[in-house]
Enzyme design. Structure first.
Site, PDB file in Angstrom:
ATOM      1  N   CYS A   1       0.353   3.484   3.025  1.00 34.92           N
ATOM      2  CA  CYS A   1       0.683   2.681   4.264  1.00 34.92           C
ATOM      3  C   CYS A   1       2.034   3.579   4.033  1.00 34.92           C
ATOM      4  O   CYS A   1       2.160   4.345   6.069  1.00 34.92           O
ATOM      5  CB  CYS A   1       0.739   1.534   4.303  1.00 34.92           C
ATOM      6  SG  CYS A   1      -1.270   1.418   4.013  1.00 34.92           S
TER       7      CYS A   1
ATOM      8  N   CYS B   1       1.168  -1.393   0.025  1.00 34.27           N
ATOM      9  CA  CYS B   1      -0.225   0.026  -0.296  1.00 34.27           C
ATOM     10  C   CYS B   1       0.637   1.493   0.347  1.00 34.27           C
ATOM     11  O   CYS B   1       1.606   1.937   0.778  1.00 34.27           O
ATOM     12  CB  CYS B   1      -1.379  -0.060   1.543  1.00 34.27           C
ATOM     13  SG  CYS B   1      -1.957   1.856   1.754  1.00 34.27           S
TER      14      CYS B   1
END
Length: 127
Positions: free
Chosen positions: A33, A30
């Site tokens: 993230c 991600c």
């Protein structure tokens, strides 16, 4: 305090052992993230009185499912074992610092009263 990785097995004890726990649900693939991780780490170092936990949603699928994670990153905040904040999406350091201050400022007697009222309302609706 530095961030700590937690699993489904440590999650309940982490909540039990800490007044305030922030949890970052993330995954290695991600992009947002990865952008949020250094912000989370930086703010964790400014607040040694708070547990900053990280949950790898790929490794901890059942915990992520139990937490209702549908988008990552998702940040959750618990105080006295009560979920007081849950929001998907990465935030910047100023917004995360504001969240920490807001969680610290909560009137937990009021929060516990609201939770009790919701639980009582839920029980009576089921009757």
């Amino acid at each position: 305090m530095a961030t700590v990785d937690i699993t489904e097995a440590d999650f309940p004890q982490t909540l039990e052992d800490n007044e305030i726990v922030l949890v970052d649900f993330w995954a290695d693939w991600c992009g947002p993230c990865k952008q949020f991780a250094p912000v989370y780490q930086q703010v964790s170092e400014q607040h040694p009185d708070i547990a900053f936990a990280k949950v790898d949603t790929e490794a901890e699928r059942s915990l992520a499912a139990a937490a209702g994670i549908t988008s990552i990153p998702t940040l959750m905040a618990f105080r006295q074992k009560v979920l007081v904040y849950s929001q998907p999406g990465a935030v910047g350091a100023p917004q995360l610092a504001e969240l920490v201050d807001a969680v610290k400022a909560l009137d937990m007697d009021e929060v516990h009263a609201q939770v009790a009222a919701q639980e009582a309302g839920t029980e009576t609706k089921g009757d």
